[in-house]
Design a protein around this motif. Structure first.
Motif, mmCIF file in Angstrom:
data_model
loop_
_atom_site.group_PDB
_atom_site.id
_atom_site.type_symbol
_atom_site.label_atom_id
_atom_site.label_comp_id
_atom_site.label_asym_id
_atom_site.label_seq_id
_atom_site.Cartn_x
_atom_site.Cartn_y
_atom_site.Cartn_z
ATOM 1 N N ALA A 76 0.836 -1.258 0.141
ATOM 2 C CA ALA A 76 0.006 -0.038 -0.084
ATOM 3 C C ALA A 76 0.678 1.080 -0.036
ATOM 4 O O ALA A 76 0.486 2.203 -0.679
ATOM 5 C CB ALA A 76 -1.010 -0.050 1.098
ATOM 6 N N ASP A 77 1.772 1.308 0.889
ATOM 7 C CA ASP A 77 2.688 2.483 1.056
ATOM 8 C C ASP A 77 3.440 2.672 -0.363
ATOM 9 O O ASP A 77 3.792 3.850 -0.909
ATOM 10 C CB ASP A 77 3.761 2.267 1.967
ATOM 11 N N ARG A 78 3.655 1.445 -0.880
ATOM 12 C CA ARG A 78 4.823 1.619 -2.168
ATOM 13 C C ARG A 78 3.804 2.004 -3.461
ATOM 14 O O ARG A 78 4.319 3.130 -4.286
ATOM 15 C CB ARG A 78 5.263 0.356 -2.853
ATOM 16 N N HIS A 79 2.380 2.050 -3.263
ATOM 17 C CA HIS A 79 1.529 2.506 -4.356
ATOM 18 C C HIS A 79 0.498 3.678 -4.056
ATOM 19 O O HIS A 79 -0.472 3.741 -4.786
ATOM 20 C CB HIS A 79 0.738 1.221 -5.146
ATOM 21 N N GLY A 80 1.113 4.299 -2.834
ATOM 22 C CA GLY A 80 0.017 5.406 -2.585
ATOM 23 C C GLY A 80 -1.544 5.078 -2.173
ATOM 24 O O GLY A 80 -2.407 5.689 -2.561
ATOM 25 N N THR A 81 -1.720 3.693 -1.752
ATOM 26 C CA THR A 81 -2.930 3.367 -1.427
ATOM 27 C C THR A 81 -3.256 3.010 0.002
ATOM 28 O O THR A 81 -2.231 3.253 0.784
ATOM 29 C CB THR A 81 -3.623 2.457 -2.405
ATOM 30 N N ARG A 82 -4.338 2.342 0.592
ATOM 31 C CA ARG A 82 -4.604 1.999 1.833
ATOM 32 C C ARG A 82 -4.420 0.348 1.844
ATOM 33 O O ARG A 82 -4.661 -0.283 1.212
ATOM 34 C CB ARG A 82 -5.875 2.321 2.179
ATOM 35 N N ALA A 83 -3.884 0.162 3.196
ATOM 36 C CA ALA A 83 -3.852 -1.309 3.724
ATOM 37 C C ALA A 83 -4.907 -1.573 4.595
ATOM 38 O O ALA A 83 -5.386 -0.808 5.551
ATOM 39 C CB ALA A 83 -2.594 -1.656 4.286
ATOM 40 N N TYR A 84 -5.768 -2.764 4.146
ATOM 41 C CA TYR A 84 -7.043 -3.065 5.141
ATOM 42 C C TYR A 84 -6.169 -4.276 5.835
ATOM 43 O O TYR A 84 -5.831 -5.269 5.443
ATOM 44 C CB TYR A 84 -7.945 -3.482 4.083
ATOM 45 N N VAL A 85 -6.884 -4.304 7.074
ATOM 46 C CA VAL A 85 -6.794 -5.394 8.043
ATOM 47 C C VAL A 85 -7.763 -6.448 7.884
ATOM 48 O O VAL A 85 -7.888 -7.463 7.886
ATOM 49 C CB VAL A 85 -6.589 -5.005 9.531
ATOM 50 N N ASP A 86 -9.076 -5.855 7.600
ATOM 51 C CA ASP A 86 -10.343 -6.603 7.632
ATOM 52 C C ASP A 86 -10.555 -6.715 6.239
ATOM 53 O O ASP A 86 -10.814 -5.533 5.605
ATOM 54 C CB ASP A 86 -11.407 -5.815 8.473
ATOM 55 N N VAL A 87 -10.753 -7.817 5.701
ATOM 56 C CA VAL A 87 -11.196 -8.086 4.349
ATOM 57 C C VAL A 87 -12.604 -7.658 3.844
ATOM 58 O O VAL A 87 -12.720 -6.892 2.772
ATOM 59 C CB VAL A 87 -10.841 -9.646 3.771
ATOM 60 N N ASP A 88 -13.486 -7.788 4.793
ATOM 61 C CA ASP A 88 -14.754 -7.248 4.710
ATOM 62 C C ASP A 88 -14.773 -5.745 4.461
ATOM 63 O O ASP A 88 -15.744 -4.979 3.709
ATOM 64 C CB ASP A 88 -15.644 -7.674 5.629
ATOM 65 N N ALA A 89 -14.060 -4.833 5.168
ATOM 66 C CA ALA A 89 -13.850 -3.543 5.185
ATOM 67 C C ALA A 89 -13.623 -3.160 3.679
ATOM 68 O O ALA A 89 -13.835 -1.976 3.153
ATOM 69 C CB ALA A 89 -12.867 -2.947 6.265
ATOM 70 N N LEU A 90 -12.495 -3.787 3.089
ATOM 71 C CA LEU A 90 -12.331 -3.570 1.940
ATOM 72 C C LEU A 90 -13.441 -3.895 1.000
ATOM 73 O O LEU A 90 -13.576 -3.039 0.072
ATOM 74 C CB LEU A 90 -11.241 -4.256 1.572
ATOM 75 N N LEU A 91 -14.097 -4.785 1.234
ATOM 76 C CA LEU A 91 -15.059 -5.202 0.052
ATOM 77 C C LEU A 91 -16.070 -4.206 0.388
ATOM 78 O O LEU A 91 -16.874 -3.689 -0.819
ATOM 79 C CB LEU A 91 -15.848 -6.454 0.387
#
Length: 291
Positions: free
Chosen positions: A43-58
């Protein structure tokens, strides 16, 4: 299209994440991985967000691209489909027929789009060749060989992953071979024979519904000097060989993303959808059973 990435392994880091970040027509919302620290690095390398919870990403996306081991992929992609998210899958979609079937059922019930990233099918020159040979008639036989040296290179190949060590060339490069042969020669009516060769090498003989037969030679333990891929067809039209050249995996994935966007927009299934991915899994499972 708002899209998230599931996976942080070599393929995700080398191809998926850079392509999603650079694609002008998608919003790369974030990445989830089974190792949170790796997700954070991607995420840091591509300027986006890392999610811990897969359902939160969905909850934050329209679609997901999945770059995970196949049986992990099958469960999580079905979960994404049930959440109403379109799915860009990697091959094979699963290494069990049950896993692939459950994924297809989830996609069909949710009426979401699906595209499986069979690399060769998204290379322009190869795709044009496949279309040309599909339109021809009278094919008698075909031979496909996909030979890699993943397990014989000096040092550790980044693709010598646990699932490839367990399942071998049949499941890793077998999908590539079938993705070319099936549209041209027709579905496989029967796996007539299968035998093991050196290392993880597999040979298989297939009978196709179009009347032709074909053979597969697959390996990830070939000598480096012998590695490479090729398809040869012989029939009434003569001899046709799949064009050779460098594989632009990033360009191919970008076109697969476009195919997913089109399928989601139009509601029409892509030729390389989850159902096609399931059929490939079924054929590979039949070969495995004979072995």
């Amino acid at each position: 299209m708002r899209i998230g990435l599931l996976g942080t392994g070599p393929w995700a880091q080398m191809v998926y994440a850079p392509v999603l970040a650079a694609h002008e027509d998608v919003d790369f919302v974030g990445v989830w991985g089974r190792r949170p620290e790796a997700a954070g690095e991607v995420a840091d390398r591509h300027g986006t967000r890392a999610y811990v919870d897969v359902d939160a990403l969905l909850a934050d996306v329209d679609a997901v691209a999945v770059a995970l081991p196949p049986d992990v992929q099958a469960d999580l992609a079905a979960r994404a489909a049930r959440a109403g998210r379109h799915v860009l899958l990697d091959k094979p979609v699963a290494t069990t027929v049950a896993g692939g079937r459950a994924l297809v059922e989830a996609v069909e019930e949710a009426k979401v789009a699906s595209v499986v990233f069979f690399t060769t099918r998204f290379l322009p020159e190869a795709a044009a060749w496949i279309a040309e040979q599909t339109a021809a008639e009278g094919w008698f036989t075909g031979h496909a060989q996909w030979l890699g040296s993943v397990f014989t290179e000096e040092g550790d190949s980044p693709f010598a992953t646990p699932w490839r060590r367990e399942k071998g060339a049949l499941w890793d490069v077998g999908p590539h071979a079938l993705s070319v042969l099936l549209p041209v020669l027709g579905d496989v009516r029967r796996v007539a024979a299968a035998a093991s060769g050196p290392g993880d090498t597999v040979h298989a003989v297939l009978e196709h519904t179009g009347g032709a037969s074909s053979t597969l030679t697959l390996s990830l333990t070939a000598p480096d000097a012998a590695s490479g891929a090729g398809v040869e067809l012989r029939g009434a039209a003569g001899v046709a060989r799949l064009p050779q050249g460098g594989v632009d995996a990033a360009g191919a994935l970008g076109r697969a993303v476009d195919a997913l966007r089109a399928a989601a927009r139009d509601g029409s299934p892509h030729a390389c959808d989850a159902a096609f991915g399931l059929r490939v899994t079924e054929i590979l499972a039949d070969v495995e059973a004979l072995l």
